[in-house]
Design a protein around this motif. Structure first.
Motif, PDB file in Angstrom:
ATOM      1  N   ASN A 171      38.076  27.568  31.437  1.00  0.00           N
ATOM      2  CA  ASN A 171      39.297  28.057  31.174  1.00  0.00           C
ATOM      3  C   ASN A 171      39.531  29.332  31.882  1.00  0.00           C
ATOM      4  OD1 ASN A 171      40.360  25.558  30.177  1.00  0.00           O
ATOM      5  ND2 ASN A 171      39.404  26.334  28.307  1.00  0.00           N
ATOM      6  N   PHE A 172      39.291  29.576  33.130  1.00  0.00           N
ATOM      7  CA  PHE A 172      39.118  31.187  33.674  1.00  0.00           C
ATOM      8  C   PHE A 172      40.731  31.574  34.146  1.00  0.00           C
ATOM      9  CE2 PHE A 172      38.352  28.403  37.261  1.00  0.00           C
ATOM     10  CZ  PHE A 172      39.125  28.699  38.228  1.00  0.00           C
ATOM     11  N   THR A 173      41.027  32.657  34.386  1.00  0.00           N
ATOM     12  CA  THR A 173      41.980  33.304  34.789  1.00  0.00           C
ATOM     13  C   THR A 173      41.847  33.566  36.403  1.00  0.00           C
ATOM     14  OG1 THR A 173      41.819  35.464  34.126  1.00  0.00           O
ATOM     15  CG2 THR A 173      42.925  34.102  32.748  1.00  0.00           C
ATOM     16  N   CYS A 174      42.751  33.743  36.841  1.00  0.00           N
ATOM     17  CA  CYS A 174      42.372  34.024  38.488  1.00  0.00           C
ATOM     18  C   CYS A 174      42.741  35.468  38.856  1.00  0.00           C
ATOM     19  CB  CYS A 174      43.306  33.171  39.381  1.00  0.00           C
ATOM     20  SG  CYS A 174      44.971  33.442  39.158  1.00  0.00           S
ATOM     21  N   VAL A 175      42.800  36.268  37.692  1.00  0.00           N
ATOM     22  CA  VAL A 175      43.462  37.823  38.067  1.00  0.00           C
ATOM     23  C   VAL A 175      42.152  38.357  38.669  1.00  0.00           C
ATOM     24  CG1 VAL A 175      43.728  39.931  37.013  1.00  0.00           C
ATOM     25  CG2 VAL A 175      44.938  37.871  35.972  1.00  0.00           C
ATOM     26  N   GLU A 176      41.041  38.276  38.298  1.00  0.00           N
ATOM     27  CA  GLU A 176      39.917  38.872  39.013  1.00  0.00           C
ATOM     28  C   GLU A 176      39.534  38.357  40.382  1.00  0.00           C
ATOM     29  OE1 GLU A 176      36.404  39.601  36.153  1.00  0.00           O
ATOM     30  OE2 GLU A 176      37.614  38.429  35.183  1.00  0.00           O
ATOM     31  N   GLU A 177      39.771  37.076  40.663  1.00  0.00           N
ATOM     32  CA  GLU A 177      39.544  36.579  41.665  1.00  0.00           C
ATOM     33  C   GLU A 177      40.626  37.079  42.746  1.00  0.00           C
ATOM     34  OE1 GLU A 177      36.792  35.035  42.191  1.00  0.00           O
ATOM     35  OE2 GLU A 177      36.818  35.460  40.279  1.00  0.00           O
ATOM     36  N   LYS A 178      41.906  37.267  42.444  1.00  0.00           N
ATOM     37  CA  LYS A 178      42.932  37.939  43.171  1.00  0.00           C
ATOM     38  C   LYS A 178      42.588  39.394  43.604  1.00  0.00           C
ATOM     39  CE  LYS A 178      46.928  35.308  41.784  1.00  0.00           C
ATOM     40  NZ  LYS A 178      48.313  35.495  41.248  1.00  0.00           N
ATOM     41  N   LYS A 179      42.255  40.081  42.740  1.00  0.00           N
ATOM     42  CA  LYS A 179      41.645  41.607  42.786  1.00  0.00           C
ATOM     43  C   LYS A 179      40.655  41.533  44.039  1.00  0.00           C
ATOM     44  CE  LYS A 179      43.155  43.519  38.337  1.00  0.00           C
ATOM     45  NZ  LYS A 179      42.452  44.136  37.095  1.00  0.00           N
ATOM     46  N   ARG A 180      39.455  40.640  43.997  1.00  0.00           N
ATOM     47  CA  ARG A 180      38.552  40.606  44.497  1.00  0.00           C
ATOM     48  C   ARG A 180      38.850  40.184  46.240  1.00  0.00           C
ATOM     49  NH1 ARG A 180      35.719  37.426  41.862  1.00  0.00           N
ATOM     50  NH2 ARG A 180      34.552  39.061  40.621  1.00  0.00           N
ATOM     51  N   LEU A 181      39.818  39.152  46.019  1.00  0.00           N
ATOM     52  CA  LEU A 181      40.144  38.827  47.480  1.00  0.00           C
ATOM     53  C   LEU A 181      41.124  40.034  47.972  1.00  0.00           C
ATOM     54  CD1 LEU A 181      40.412  36.348  49.251  1.00  0.00           C
ATOM     55  CD2 LEU A 181      42.320  35.644  48.019  1.00  0.00           C
ATOM     56  N   ARG A 182      41.892  40.596  47.288  1.00  0.00           N
ATOM     57  CA  ARG A 182      42.682  41.617  47.953  1.00  0.00           C
ATOM     58  C   ARG A 182      41.582  43.053  48.389  1.00  0.00           C
ATOM     59  NH1 ARG A 182      46.708  40.474  43.733  1.00  0.00           N
ATOM     60  NH2 ARG A 182      48.673  39.394  44.886  1.00  0.00           N
ATOM     61  N   LEU A 183      40.495  42.995  47.532  1.00  0.00           N
ATOM     62  CA  LEU A 183      39.773  44.115  48.097  1.00  0.00           C
ATOM     63  C   LEU A 183      38.848  44.006  49.361  1.00  0.00           C
ATOM     64  CD1 LEU A 183      38.247  46.654  47.101  1.00  0.00           C
ATOM     65  CD2 LEU A 183      36.187  45.235  46.067  1.00  0.00           C
ATOM     66  N   PHE A 184      38.610  42.359  49.620  1.00  0.00           N
ATOM     67  CA  PHE A 184      37.689  42.281  51.011  1.00  0.00           C
ATOM     68  C   PHE A 184      38.696  41.619  52.054  1.00  0.00           C
ATOM     69  CE2 PHE A 184      34.370  41.945  47.536  1.00  0.00           C
ATOM     70  CZ  PHE A 184      33.326  42.796  47.923  1.00  0.00           C
ATOM     71  N   PHE A 185      39.789  41.143  51.694  1.00  0.00           N
ATOM     72  CA  PHE A 185      40.493  40.297  52.667  1.00  0.00           C
ATOM     73  C   PHE A 185      41.858  41.075  52.810  1.00  0.00           C
ATOM     74  CE2 PHE A 185      43.433  37.257  54.229  1.00  0.00           C
ATOM     75  CZ  PHE A 185      42.493  36.811  55.282  1.00  0.00           C
ATOM     76  N   PRO A 186      42.218  41.242  54.051  1.00  0.00           N
ATOM     77  CA  PRO A 186      41.555  41.081  55.395  1.00  0.00           C
ATOM     78  C   PRO A 186      41.048  42.259  56.098  1.00  0.00           C
ATOM     79  CG  PRO A 186      43.987  41.345  55.737  1.00  0.00           C
ATOM     80  CD  PRO A 186      43.773  41.584  54.386  1.00  0.00           C
ATOM     81  N   LYS A 187      40.917  43.516  55.121  1.00  0.00           N
ATOM     82  CA  LYS A 187      40.833  44.584  55.760  1.00  0.00           C
ATOM     83  C   LYS A 187      39.484  45.249  55.956  1.00  0.00           C
ATOM     84  CE  LYS A 187      45.112  46.522  53.959  1.00  0.00           C
ATOM     85  NZ  LYS A 187      45.672  47.394  52.915  1.00  0.00           N
ATOM     86  N   TYR A 188      38.381  44.349  56.881  1.00  0.00           N
ATOM     87  CA  TYR A 188      37.137  44.520  56.826  1.00  0.00           C
ATOM     88  C   TYR A 188      36.680  43.959  58.400  1.00  0.00           C
ATOM     89  CZ  TYR A 188      36.127  39.553  55.784  1.00  0.00           C
ATOM     90  OH  TYR A 188      36.265  38.327  55.862  1.00  0.00           O
ATOM     91  N   ASP A 189      35.776  44.545  58.878  1.00  0.00           N
ATOM     92  CA  ASP A 189      35.428  44.068  60.169  1.00  0.00           C
ATOM     93  C   ASP A 189      33.957  43.494  60.009  1.00  0.00           C
ATOM     94  OD1 ASP A 189      37.156  45.212  62.089  1.00  0.00           O
ATOM     95  OD2 ASP A 189      36.494  47.218  61.561  1.00  0.00           O
ATOM     96  N   TYR A 190      33.292  43.793  58.931  1.00  0.00           N
ATOM     97  CA  TYR A 190      31.908  43.070  58.696  1.00  0.00           C
ATOM     98  C   TYR A 190      31.576  43.380  57.256  1.00  0.00           C
ATOM     99  CZ  TYR A 190      27.380  40.907  59.356  1.00  0.00           C
ATOM    100  OH  TYR A 190      26.208  40.002  59.403  1.00  0.00           O
ATOM    101  N   ARG A 191      31.411  42.422  56.541  1.00  0.00           N
ATOM    102  CA  ARG A 191      31.094  42.554  55.004  1.00  0.00           C
ATOM    103  C   ARG A 191      29.646  41.802  54.525  1.00  0.00           C
ATOM    104  NH1 ARG A 191      34.846  38.314  51.794  1.00  0.00           N
ATOM    105  NH2 ARG A 191      34.563  36.366  53.084  1.00  0.00           N
ATOM    106  N   PHE A 192      28.989  42.279  53.549  1.00  0.00           N
ATOM    107  CA  PHE A 192      27.889  42.077  52.882  1.00  0.00           C
ATOM    108  C   PHE A 192      28.253  41.629  51.445  1.00  0.00           C
ATOM    109  CE2 PHE A 192      25.902  45.071  55.867  1.00  0.00           C
ATOM    110  CZ  PHE A 192      25.012  44.260  56.499  1.00  0.00           C
ATOM    111  N   ILE A 193      28.023  40.352  51.230  1.00  0.00           N
ATOM    112  CA  ILE A 193      28.035  39.909  49.821  1.00  0.00           C
ATOM    113  C   ILE A 193      26.912  39.456  49.163  1.00  0.00           C
ATOM    114  CG2 ILE A 193      28.911  37.791  48.316  1.00  0.00           C
ATOM    115  CD1 ILE A 193      30.879  37.302  50.577  1.00  0.00           C
ATOM    116  N   THR A 194      26.576  40.388  47.922  1.00  0.00           N
ATOM    117  CA  THR A 194      25.425  40.171  47.231  1.00  0.00           C
ATOM    118  C   THR A 194      25.444  39.134  46.207  1.00  0.00           C
ATOM    119  OG1 THR A 194      25.952  41.896  45.441  1.00  0.00           O
ATOM    120  CG2 THR A 194      24.834  42.583  47.315  1.00  0.00           C
ATOM    121  N   SER A 195      24.454  38.372  45.954  1.00  0.00           N
ATOM    122  CA  SER A 195      24.418  37.341  45.217  1.00  0.00           C
ATOM    123  C   SER A 195      23.064  36.914  44.837  1.00  0.00           C
ATOM    124  CB  SER A 195      25.055  35.854  45.860  1.00  0.00           C
ATOM    125  OG  SER A 195      24.686  34.904  45.188  1.00  0.00           O
TER     126      SER A 195
END
Length: 398
Positions: A171-195
């Motif tokens: 039962n997650f909320t999407c608040v964090e996912e929205k913040k993460r999406l706004r952080l990375f999209f669309p203002k980048y030319d190349y990105r690294f995702i650590t996992s």
């Protein structure tokens, strides 16, 4: 129908998703007694009720061998949407038109399960259009406007997924996912995702998945000696109380009742260390925590990405208590699905003993799991990329 087997599976799925019997009962418009009887596999309960319950989790076919007309219809359109997803990069305009023709036929806005997929595809289409405008070197205004539309569609898809009370990842909320999406999209030319886990193949040429960066103090040889008993480290982040369904005293009592096992509990609310039987409670100190972690046999913790990465790097099995967010449930599911430990919403004597009994099994799985990313030097990967980019672009690199 093997009602006993179906009942056990339904209860396990409900528990895994953190859903109460009353919530299911309200959804099916039956009493909690009926849900209890279903989960216990009572023969006196009609098969139709087992099927209805299983349909809530999308398990009717697997558990009962039943496929509804609605599900067949959904599969038909999911197949069409998947086909568009695979081909839209080849001709964005064409497949955008195909998607709209399909939308007139189906009206995706009114389809709870299909709508997120539709909006996700619209987001991808506008993102491709925005990238095309950028590559042509035309108006920045047009590009930004198009990419903003893409972002809106992606966020709409997340909102719709979040509205489903029986989603696959808690039962997650999407608040964090929205913040993460706004952080990375669309203002980048190349990105690294650590996992610490392998992600599905990403077709974007501007995205690279690399292993999580492990802190140097975790990589160094341990300074503490190993405890003579089985030793588990317990750390629930300062937000941990929002996920675990017990008070601090309740779960500590459960741990205190387990013989021949020593627990080191790091508590952010404690200022001075104290010992009580097999429990040692310490204030959280990063250096002390890292050194203790390196000589432990396993960990009980929330599902934060960084700590789980460090545990897997050290080969430590994990008893994970996910917080109520998408990423925590995703990480917890990864741990459980790959048999690297267990996921739960409580700390009990029984579950601890089950976890401890399989410590060697979990450790062996961590050692041999193909889905874990821990091998390469991520920092060096980023440095090499930046040096290469600077050689090509000079001062334009930032």
């Amino acid at each position: 129908m093997d009602k006993k087997r179906v009942g056990v599976k339904l209860k396990a799925e409900r528990t895994k998703r953190g859903i109460l019997q009353k919530e299911i009962a309200d959804q099916l418009k039956v009493g909690t007694t009926t849900i209890s009887n279903l989960e216990r596999g009572f023969e006196g309960v009609a098969e139709e009720k087992y099927i209805l319950y299983a349909q809530e989790f999308g398990l009717a076919e697997e558990l009962c061998g039943v496929i509804s007309e609605e599900e067949l219809r959904e599969r038909h359109y999911i197949k069409k949407l998947t086909n568009i997803d695979h081909l839209l990069a080849t001709n964005t305009e064409k497949w955008d038109q195909e998607l709209e023709v399909l939308n007139k036929e189906v009206d995706f806005e009114s389809e709870t399960k299909l709508a997120p997929f539709y909006h996700f595809l619209k987001g991808k289409i506008y993102r491709e259009k925005g990238k095309k405008i950028n590559n042509q070197g035309t108006s920045n205004h047009s590009s930004n406007k198009t990419l903003t539309k893409a972002e809106d569609y992606f966020l709409h898809a997340i909102d719709q997924i979040n509205e489903d009370p029986f989603q696959n990842i808690g039962n997650f909320t999407c608040v964090e996912e929205k913040k993460r999406l706004r952080l990375f999209f669309p203002k980048y030319d190349y990105r690294f995702i650590t996992s610490f886990y392998k992600l599905p193949n990403i077709e974007d040429n501007d995205t690279e998945i690399i292993p999580t960066i492990i802190r140097s103090d975790i990589k160094k040889a341990p300074r503490y000696t190993k405890h003579p008993q089985i030793h588990l480290v317990v750390y629930l982040s300062e937000y941990g109380g929002t996920s675990i369904k017990q008070t601090s005293n309740e779960w500590k009592e459960e741990l205190a009742s387990i013989p021949n096992v020593f627990f080191t509990i790091f508590d952010v609310a404690v200022e001075t260390p104290r010992k009580n039987g097999n429990l040692e409670i310490r204030p959280f100190d990063r250096t002390d925590f890292a050194e203790t972690l390196k000589v432990a046999d396993g960990v009980i913790t929330t599902a934060g990405h960084t700590l789980l990465s460090e545990c897997l790097y050290l080969g430590l099995p994990i008893y994970v208590i996910p917080l109520g967010t998408f990423d925590q449930h995703y990480c917890a599911n990864f741990i459980q699905d790959n048999q690297l430990g267990i996921s739960s919403y409580s700390i009990t004597k029984k579950e601890c003993l089950d976890f401890i009994a399989l410590l060697d099994h979990w450790k062996n799985n961590i050692k041999n799991c193909d889905n874990i990313l821990t091998s390469s030097d991520s920092v060096q990967t980023i440095v090499d990329f930046l040096e290469d980019l600077y050689e090509k672009t000079g001062d334009k690199c930032r």
